[in-house]
Every structure is written in structure tokens, then in C-alpha cells.
Design a protein around this motif. Structure first.
Motif, PDB file in Angstrom:
ATOM      1  N   GLU A 197       0.798  -1.223   0.000  1.00 30.77           N
ATOM      2  CA  GLU A 197       0.000   0.000   0.000  1.00 30.77           C
ATOM      3  C   GLU A 197       0.833   1.276   0.000  1.00 30.77           C
ATOM      4  O   GLU A 197       0.492   2.232  -0.685  1.00 30.77           O
ATOM      5  N   ASP A 198       1.912   1.298   0.770  1.00 28.78           N
ATOM      6  CA  ASP A 198       2.671   2.539   0.856  1.00 28.78           C
ATOM      7  C   ASP A 198       4.071   2.269   1.393  1.00 28.78           C
ATOM      8  O   ASP A 198       4.337   1.211   1.980  1.00 28.78           O
ATOM      9  N   SER A 210      -1.437  -4.641   3.284  1.00 26.47           N
ATOM     10  CA  SER A 210      -2.732  -5.133   3.749  1.00 26.47           C
ATOM     11  C   SER A 210      -2.700  -6.653   3.697  1.00 26.47           C
ATOM     12  O   SER A 210      -2.505  -7.243   2.635  1.00 26.47           O
ATOM     13  N   HIS A 263      -4.142  -3.659   8.150  1.00 27.83           N
ATOM     14  CA  HIS A 263      -2.894  -3.012   7.741  1.00 27.83           C
ATOM     15  C   HIS A 263      -1.757  -3.492   8.639  1.00 27.83           C
ATOM     16  O   HIS A 263      -1.922  -3.592   9.863  1.00 27.83           O
ATOM     17  N   ASP A 269       0.518   0.026  -8.248  1.00 27.55           N
ATOM     18  CA  ASP A 269       0.553   0.440  -6.832  1.00 27.55           C
ATOM     19  C   ASP A 269       1.948   0.918  -6.411  1.00 27.55           C
ATOM     20  O   ASP A 269       2.092   1.922  -5.700  1.00 27.55           O
TER      21      ASP A 269
END
Length: 569
Positions: A241-242, A256, A261, A306
Motif C-alpha cells: 500500500e505505501d 494489507s 494493515h 501500486d
């Protein structure tokens, strides 16, 4: 992005986090583990293997030890000259790094990971250019028994139907070409392949899937076995995700997993190897304006950019986001991706026309060139979205065309295939059914036929270059790529300008480290494969020019992150 001083609260810690599970990702994981790093590989999808697993698994490696063992001559200078002529504005140091490192990578995975390949006489896509070769730079994976994977076999992403016989039976590149082009002995090869598949009764009872793994499945299987030997975990169904940044350095990622998370610390950094963005409608619409529809892509569904988005958020530079590995594709209703026409366009007795009923390209050129021509020549009144591939009964009987298989009669086609096939008793009737100008299509076919009988294509030069002829029928002379379309019934399928993945992305240096917009390294962040801007620029030098660099820069990145490139002492 999370930034700031973070000292606690990690859900998991490792040395190197690898995002993605294709060949570039797995190669990096293996090399990092061999250099004493703790490694974790994560995969967004339920199935592992990425785009690599769906592909033919071929590597384009110039000047390899396997080519030399086969008695073939190649050199560093020729390879650099060839790539540089095609790649355009790519930094020459990048090209040199690939050419210098790729042979070492191939030797390494063969020696240390049992990743076995054969150098094959598959011509470069532009062999006529200086430095081009008529073969032996492309390398075909040695098949492997899928039973070695145990339960992992069912979790490996299957080969794309376009790369299998009848959409489900695995074959090697050495087996495929003779059968497709009807070389002498092709029937014996066909019987061998069919027997190998149907005699595996135990597997046939359980699944259509073959346990004789070839192509990308063979490569991914061997890499997964090597990872298992090194106890490198692979977490499936774990979406990146980041990135987490601390004092300007990437120190981990948010993912995730299991419905929540999680924060993963990566002490030595993160390798982004998560494929391109071809299946992201928003990114595709913004960057690939010439081919904005994700449904035209042959890329696997998880490739939604992503990693690209996350890296851009922390200042990573990008390049050539308007570029892809182009290919003409056919969309079969109900399938999760389009089917690229890799070789069928070269076979004699077919042509591709636009909506004006005219030919517009050399159909036998590489899929990258043909796909690119489709959108470049998509003009008002002569649209190519879709274009139509047309063939006659002679072709229908002898050769495949996308999902339409030869030998088997029309009534055996799957219902979904019948939906997209148009059939007519004459070219004029075919034009009417397709909504094309009748006179124009009849004139196009008549001109094509007159020239094909002489083995000529004065309009587009079909059959003049070595790559054209690679998938021609050698029994057809004087031009193995040309036969007239003259025997009814006639058939047509819609073809779109598509791709097999994007090739623009994050800017990296010669070790795969991601650079910011000032050209400086973002410490702790690396990118390989289609997540990075390709060393090939907007070109496609030969079969395997995607996976070859992915594995090469995965190898280089892992060595750089673990200090293996540093002098001793």
C-alpha cells in the motif's frame, strides 16, 4: 507514505522486502539470501509468479555462456550497438550495465539456483540492424516437473492461454515453432505433446493444468524451489500500500494482509518488482492515451501500478509512462485478459485491415511493432480500434489464429469464441457483416492476392526481414509469409492495439536504485522489471527483452543492497 522517526510498532521485520513475485523479484530474493540477508517476498494476488508465470519465460541475454557453448559468436560491443540503436535516449551506462551483468546473472542462477536454460536460434526482432543476431540471444527455460512444487503448484499463476497449445497444453519454444509453421516432423511433435499431457491421468482427473511445466511456469517453479531451499517466505494475498520513510530513507512498507494493515520494517530497503500499470484504468487513461482500455491488455489483472504510485509520492522520478510492450490483442468474452497475437500474424493466408477495409502494416513484424503501428495509424475514417484479422478456409484448416484452433471444425469452437468470429461465403459478404466498405475490402484482398501469388508485398514488405520469416511456413515459397486468401468460407476476428505490460516507470541507476527528480538515489529503494523504466527504452530487441533485464537488475539490486559489489576489506 509515512514519514518521520519510527522506532517501534512494527508488525514484522526483515532486511529486504521484495514487492512482487515475478522473475525479477525472486531472483533478487535468492541473491540477497545468498548474501546473508533476511528476505521477505510479498504478492498482492492469490497466485504467485506475476507476469513471468503467464509468459513464455524466455530471457534475452546477449553474449551468454550458453550461446558460446552452442558455438555462436557474440560480443559486448555488438550487443551495446544493437540496443543503443533501438533504445533511443536511454543512458548508455544503463545499457552497458545490462550487457555486462546479464551473462553473469544467467551463470549465477544456473549454478546456484538450478535455473536452467537453453540458448535457441530465435532471431532478434531487428536482426537486420548493426549488432543484430539471427539467434542465440534468446534463451528458453528447461522444463521441470510440477510435482516438485507440491501444494504450491496450485498457487502458481498459470501460463497465458495464448502461450499454450489449445489454450491449455504446455509446450516448449522448440516444440511450438515447428508445429505452428508445419515443419517436417510436426505431427510427431504434436503427438508427443498431446501424449505427455493426456497420459498424466492422475492430474487430468483433478485439473486441466499440466504438471509438465514449460516457459514462464518452469522459470517461476525453479526460482520458487530455490527460494524454498533458502527458507525465503512468500506471503500471498498481501497487498503493498505505501512506503515508510525515515529521515529521507525508505525503511519499510505498509501492506494489507489478513484483513488489516501491517507495517513491515526493511532494514536494508525495499525492492519494488510489482509489474507495470497496464490494468489501472486511471493511469492508463492518463498515460497511454493511444490505447486507454485496460481490457485490451494481455497483462495479468494485479498489475495496477501500486508501487509506481507510492514511489512517486516520495519524489521518485519517472520516465516513458506513455510506453508499453505493445501487441495486437484479441479479447475473448469471459477471459480475464486479452490474448496477444504473438506469431499468428506471420502465417501465410491472413491479413489485418482497418475500418476503411485497407491494410496498414506489415502483419509479420514483431508484436511490439505491429501493436504500435495499430495505434499510430488509428486515424479518422481508417480506425484500427478495432481492426480485423481476416483469413480464408485454407488458413483456418492449417494454422491457429488467437483462440481459433486449426483442424477442429467450426462447431467445436467454444461459445465465447463464436461470439467474436465472423464467417462469410465471400469477401464482399464478410465486409457487409463487419460494416466495412465492400469495394475497398474486395480491392484490398485482390491486390494482396495478386502480389502474394508472386511472393511479394510491395506495400509493407511482409516476409523481407528475418523475424518475419521465423514464424512463416517454410513449405510456402517463394515467401513463407504470403498466400492468397481465396478459398471460402472467409473468417474475421476483431483486433485491438494492446500490450503485454507497460515498460515506462521509475528511473533507476545501473544497480536498480530508484532516483529522485534531481537524479540522486532515494536511499533504501530499488525497482526492477516493469515497475522501472526499461533499459530498452521504447523498443523490443528480441524475445525475452522484458524478463532478461528484470532478472539482471534484480540480481544487481540485491548485490548492491547487501554490499556484494563492495571490495573486500
Amino acid at each position: 507514505m509515512m514519514e518521520g522517526k519510527v522506532t517501534a510498532g512494527w508488525d514484522h521485520e526483515t532486511d529486504i522486502l521484495v514487492v512482487g513475485s515475478g522473475a525479477g523479484a525472486m531472483t533478487a530474493a535468492i541473491v540477497a539470501a545468498d548474501n546473508h540477508a533476511d528476505v521477505l517476498v510479498i504478492e498482492k494476488g492469490e497466485l504467485f509468479g506475476g507476469t513471468t508465470a503467464t509468459s513464455g519465460g524466455v530471457l534475452w541475454i546477449p553474449n551468454s555462456h550458453l550461446a558460446k557453448a552452442a558455438g555462436q559468436e557474440d560480443s559486448r560491443d555488438e550487443a551495446i550497438e544493437y540496443i543503443a540503436a533501438l533504445a533511443g535516449k536511454v543512458d548508455r551506462k544503463q545499457i552497458e550495465a545490462f550487457v555486462d551483468t546479464a551473462p553473469a546473472m544467467l551463470q549465477y542462477v544456473e549454478r546456484e539456483a538450478n535455473v536452467l536454460y537453453n540458448s535457441i536460434p530465435y532471431t532478434d526482432y531487428h536482426a537486420e540492424l548493426p549488432g543484430g543476431k539471427l539467434g542465440w540471444r534468446s534463451h528458453d527455460p528447461v522444463p521441470v516437473d510440477g510435482r516438485l512444487l507440491g501444494d504450491d503448484l496450485k498457487w502458481m499463476r498459470p501460463t497465458h492461454p495464448a502461450a499454450m497449445l489449445f489454450g491449455k497444453i504446455s509446450w516448449t519454444a522448440a516444440e511450438a515453432a515447428p508445429m505452428i509453421t508445419r515443419w517436417p516432423g510436426w505431427i510427431k511433435s504434436l503427438i508427443k505433446v498431446l501424449w505427455r499431457y493426456y497420459s498424466d491421468v492422475g492430474q487430468r482427473i483433478k485439473s486441466d493444468r499440466a504438471r509438465f511445466l514449460t516457459g514462464g511456469n518452469a522459470l517461476v517453479a525453479r526460482l520458487k524451489l530455490a527460494m524454498d531451499k533458502r527458507h525465503v517466505p512468500l506471503w500471498r494475498k498481501t497487498a503493498f500500500e505505501d512506503l515508510i520513510v525515515e529521515d529521507g530513507r525508505v525503511v519499510g512498507a505498509i501492506v494489507s494482509r489478513d484483513g488489516r494493515h501491517q507495517r513491515i520494517r526493511a532494514r536494508k530497503g525495499v525492492i519494488l518488482a510489482a509489474g507495470g500499470f497496464e490494468r489501472n484504468a486511471e493511469l492508463r487513461g492518463a498515460n497511454l492515451k493511444q490505447s486507454p482500455d485496460p481490457d485490451a491488455s494481455g497483462g495479468q489483472p494485479c498489475n495496477t501500478g501500486d508501487a509506481l504510485i507510492a514511489a512517486q509520492k516520495i519524489g521518485a522520478a519517472v520516465d516513458r509512462l506513455d510506453s508499453a510492450w505493445w501487441a495486437p490483442t484479441i479479447k475473448v468474452p469471459g477471459e480475464d485478459r486479452a490474448r496477444p497475437l504473438f506469431f499468428e500474424r506471420s502465417l501465410p493466408g491472413s491479413m489485418i485491415v482497418n475500418q476503411a477495409g485497407k491494410r496498414f502494416t506489415n502483419e509479420a513484424a514483431s508484436y511490439h511493432i505491429c501493436g504500435k503501428e495499430m495505434f499510430e495509424k488509428n486515424l479518422p475514417g481508417a480506425e484500427t480500434t478495432p481492426a480485423y484479422v481476416i483469413f480464408d478456409a485454407t488458413f483456418r484448416k492449417k494454422y491457429p489464429m488467437g483462440p481459433v484452433m486449426p483442424v477442429f471444425p467450426d462447431f467445436t469452437m467454444r461459445g465465447e469464441v463464436k461470439e467474436i468470429v465472423t464467417k462469410a461465403s465471400s469477401i464482399a459478404e464478410l465486409a457487409e457483416k463487419l460494416g466495412l466498405p465492400v469495394d475497398a475490402l474486395v480491392e484490398t484482398v485482390e491486390r494482396f492476392n495478386a502480389n502474394a501469388r508472386k511472393g511479394e508485398d510491395p506495400d509493407f514488405g511482409r516476409g523481407h526481414q528475418p523475424y518475419d520469416r521465423y514464424y512463416g511456413d517454410p513449405k510456402v515459397q517463394p515467401n513463407p509469409n504470403l498466400l492468397p486468401l481465396e478459398k471460402a468460407p472467409f473468417y474475421a476476428l476483431p483486433v485491438n492495439p494492446g500490450d503485454i505490460g507497460t515498460n515506462g516507470g521509475l528511473v533507476t541507476d545501473s544497480a536498480g536504485a530508484v532516483l529522485d527528480q534531481a537524479g540522486k538515489r532515494i536511499e533504501g529503494l530499488y525497482a526492477v522489471g516493469n515497475t522501472a523504466a526499461s533499459v530498452m527504452g521504447g523498443s523490443y530487441p528480441g524475445a525475452g527483452a522484458t524478463i532478461g533485464p528484470a532478472m539482471t537488475f534484480g540480481y544487481a539490486a540485491a548485490r548492491d543492497m547487501t554490499g556484494a559489489n563492495q571490495p573486500a576489506g
